[in-house]
Motif scaffolding. Structure first.
Motif, PDB file in Angstrom:
ATOM      1  N   LEU A 130     -13.323  -0.996  -0.922  1.00 13.57           N
ATOM      2  CA  LEU A 130     -11.767  -0.606  -1.057  1.00 13.57           C
ATOM      3  C   LEU A 130     -10.855  -1.693  -0.864  1.00 13.57           C
ATOM      4  N   ILE A 131     -11.029  -2.126   0.621  1.00 18.44           N
ATOM      5  CA  ILE A 131     -10.104  -3.110   1.098  1.00 18.44           C
ATOM      6  C   ILE A 131     -10.331  -4.497   0.612  1.00 18.44           C
ATOM      7  N   ALA A 132     -11.629  -4.821   0.173  1.00 22.07           N
ATOM      8  CA  ALA A 132     -11.915  -6.327  -0.308  1.00 22.07           C
ATOM      9  C   ALA A 132     -11.231  -6.575  -1.813  1.00 22.07           C
ATOM     10  N   TYR A 133     -11.552  -5.272  -2.459  1.00 24.35           N
ATOM     11  CA  TYR A 133     -11.051  -5.220  -3.863  1.00 24.35           C
ATOM     12  C   TYR A 133      -9.545  -5.456  -3.935  1.00 24.35           C
ATOM     13  N   LEU A 134      -8.999  -4.955  -2.829  1.00 22.33           N
ATOM     14  CA  LEU A 134      -7.488  -5.013  -2.945  1.00 22.33           C
ATOM     15  C   LEU A 134      -6.941  -6.603  -2.579  1.00 22.33           C
ATOM     16  N   VAL A 135      -7.655  -7.057  -1.723  1.00 21.55           N
ATOM     17  CA  VAL A 135      -7.565  -8.306  -1.186  1.00 21.55           C
ATOM     18  C   VAL A 135      -7.636  -9.367  -2.192  1.00 21.55           C
ATOM     19  N   LYS A 136      -8.789  -9.261  -3.010  1.00 21.45           N
ATOM     20  CA  LYS A 136      -9.187 -10.109  -4.037  1.00 21.45           C
ATOM     21  C   LYS A 136      -8.235 -10.112  -5.272  1.00 21.45           C
ATOM     22  N   THR A 137      -7.875  -8.773  -5.447  1.00 28.45           N
ATOM     23  CA  THR A 137      -6.829  -8.732  -6.636  1.00 28.45           C
ATOM     24  C   THR A 137      -5.445  -9.031  -6.197  1.00 28.45           C
ATOM     25  N   ASP A 138      -5.343  -9.401  -4.853  1.00 26.69           N
ATOM     26  CA  ASP A 138      -3.843  -9.797  -4.476  1.00 26.69           C
ATOM     27  C   ASP A 138      -3.024  -8.440  -4.573  1.00 26.69           C
ATOM     28  N   ARG A 139      -3.526  -7.317  -4.020  1.00 26.22           N
ATOM     29  CA  ARG A 139      -2.689  -6.334  -4.128  1.00 26.22           C
ATOM     30  C   ARG A 139      -2.585  -5.775  -2.415  1.00 26.22           C
ATOM     31  N   ARG A 140      -2.097  -6.527  -1.769  1.00 28.55           N
ATOM     32  CA  ARG A 140      -2.051  -6.433  -0.278  1.00 28.55           C
ATOM     33  C   ARG A 140      -0.985  -5.454   0.094  1.00 28.55           C
ATOM     34  N   ASP A 141      -0.204  -5.142  -0.906  1.00 29.39           N
ATOM     35  CA  ASP A 141       0.917  -4.311  -0.660  1.00 29.39           C
ATOM     36  C   ASP A 141       0.062  -2.825  -0.683  1.00 29.39           C
ATOM     37  N   ALA A 142      -0.815  -2.628  -1.295  1.00 26.24           N
ATOM     38  CA  ALA A 142      -1.570  -1.181  -1.227  1.00 26.24           C
ATOM     39  C   ALA A 142      -2.374  -1.053  -0.090  1.00 26.24           C
ATOM     40  N   LEU A 143      -2.653  -1.940   0.910  1.00 30.76           N
ATOM     41  CA  LEU A 143      -3.415  -1.654   1.914  1.00 30.76           C
ATOM     42  C   LEU A 143      -2.912  -0.649   2.903  1.00 30.76           C
ATOM     43  N   LYS A 144      -1.625  -0.672   3.101  1.00 30.18           N
ATOM     44  CA  LYS A 144      -1.032   0.557   3.960  1.00 30.18           C
ATOM     45  C   LYS A 144      -1.405   1.791   3.714  1.00 30.18           C
ATOM     46  N   PRO A 145      -1.267   2.154   2.524  1.00 28.12           N
ATOM     47  CA  PRO A 145      -1.422   3.436   1.917  1.00 28.12           C
ATOM     48  C   PRO A 145      -3.173   3.904   1.969  1.00 28.12           C
ATOM     49  N   ILE A 146      -3.966   2.697   1.761  1.00 33.43           N
ATOM     50  CA  ILE A 146      -5.261   3.035   1.826  1.00 33.43           C
ATOM     51  C   ILE A 146      -5.656   3.132   3.432  1.00 33.43           C
ATOM     52  N   TRP A 147      -5.086   2.590   4.291  1.00 32.55           N
ATOM     53  CA  TRP A 147      -5.475   2.790   5.715  1.00 32.55           C
ATOM     54  C   TRP A 147      -4.823   3.971   5.965  1.00 32.55           C
ATOM     55  N   ALA A 148      -3.852   4.737   5.687  1.00 32.95           N
ATOM     56  CA  ALA A 148      -3.292   5.783   5.960  1.00 32.95           C
ATOM     57  C   ALA A 148      -4.164   6.865   5.502  1.00 32.95           C
ATOM     58  N   GLY A 149      -4.899   6.778   4.175  1.00 30.31           N
ATOM     59  CA  GLY A 149      -5.874   7.812   3.788  1.00 30.31           C
ATOM     60  C   GLY A 149      -6.936   7.758   4.713  1.00 30.31           C
TER      61      GLY A 149
END
Length: 277
Positions: free
Chosen positions: A22-41
């Motif tokens: 999950l984290i690698a995909y968000l970083v690779k697609t330049d969607r770091r803004d979505a990391l906080k909700p992922i970590w929250a879940g």
């Protein structure tokens, strides 16, 4: 202790791989803004699994001996069922896990923050609840009055987190298919011991007969308090004086389940298309 380490390692590594994907995909697609909700879940899923484990442990202490044995036996059987399903599911879908998670994440990104939290929670939460239940059942079965079973689980989880981090950083590469096959096979052996002990608990709760009907008794040869008796119990949940029902359940679960799990998978051959005349 080894069996509990294996449980923590195997279950924890599955959750770690899910998080890494999950984290690698968000970083690779330049969607770091979505990391906080992922970590929250992920955090909510871990808290839920920990709370579930605590509820099992402390809630069962308030019950009578008979009720404790009945609960322990029932949950052990349930945990073995879930773990058996999990090892077969992972064997079948491991190679497609990455693309499946990517698809879910793309859909969640389109829906918003709440969907991202839910995606991470569901992806990690299932693993967490399964781990909490099976760890509780295994520790209950292998309990020897020492913290060693819980220490084994903790070390297994820490190893899984470290391996997950190394995978994410690209510092470690192993054949995951072989890893999950070997650890899955060993987990089936551990599950057989937990299942047999669960039926023994139901016998002690007077839910099932045959508590005094022993299949064999080699306590004189392998004393339970000896180092090798403790080792066998810690690794395989071995009991030197099992009931006939325990021994039968162990054999009836272990042999066919292990044979099915280790059987080579068949890839379907495409049907040749005949030309129309």
């Amino acid at each position: 202790m080894f069996s509990n380490y294996l449980i923590g390692l195997r279950e924890g590594l599955e959750a770690s791989l899910v998080v890494c994907i999950l984290i690698a995909y968000l970083v690779k697609t330049d969607r770091r803004d979505a990391l906080k909700p992922i970590w929250a879940g992920i955090a909510v899923a871990i808290a839920l699994a920990f709370g579930f484990g605590c509820a099992l442990e402390f809630g069962s202490q308030e019950l009578t001996f008979q009720a404790q044995e009945a609960l322990g036996g029932s949950l052990s059987i349930l945990a073995v069922g879930l773990v058996t399903w999990m090892v077969f599911w992972m064997r079948r879908t491991a190679r497609h896990l990455k693309s499946e998670l990517h698809g879910r994440l793309d859909a969640a990104l389109a829906m918003g923050t709440g969907a991202l939290v839910a995606t991470a929670f569901l992806a990690v939460g299932r693993e967490g609840l399964e781990t909490a239940l099976f760890v509780w059942a295994s520790v209950h079965a292998a309990s020897d009055g020492t913290p060693r079973p819980l220490l084994g689980v903790a070390l297994g989880l820490l190893t899984a987190v470290l391996l997950g981090w190394l995978f994410y950083r690209g510092a470690l590469r192993i054949n995951l298919a072989k890893f999950f096959t070997w650890t899955g096979g060993m987990l089936v052996v551990v599950a057989a011991g937990v299942l047999a002990y669960g039926f023994h608990d139901l016998q002690e709760a007077d839910f099932l007969p045959g508590l005094t009907d022993k299949a064999f008794d080699i306590s004189g040869t392998i004393p339970p308090d000896s180092w090798y008796g403790t080792l066998l119990k810690g690794v395989f949940n071995f009991q030197p004086d099992p009931t006939t029902l325990q021994a039968a359940v162990w054999l009836l679960y272990l042999i066919p389940t292990l044979a099915l799990f280790l059987a080579p998978t068949r890839t379907p051959t495409p049907t040749p298309v005949r030309d129309k005349v």
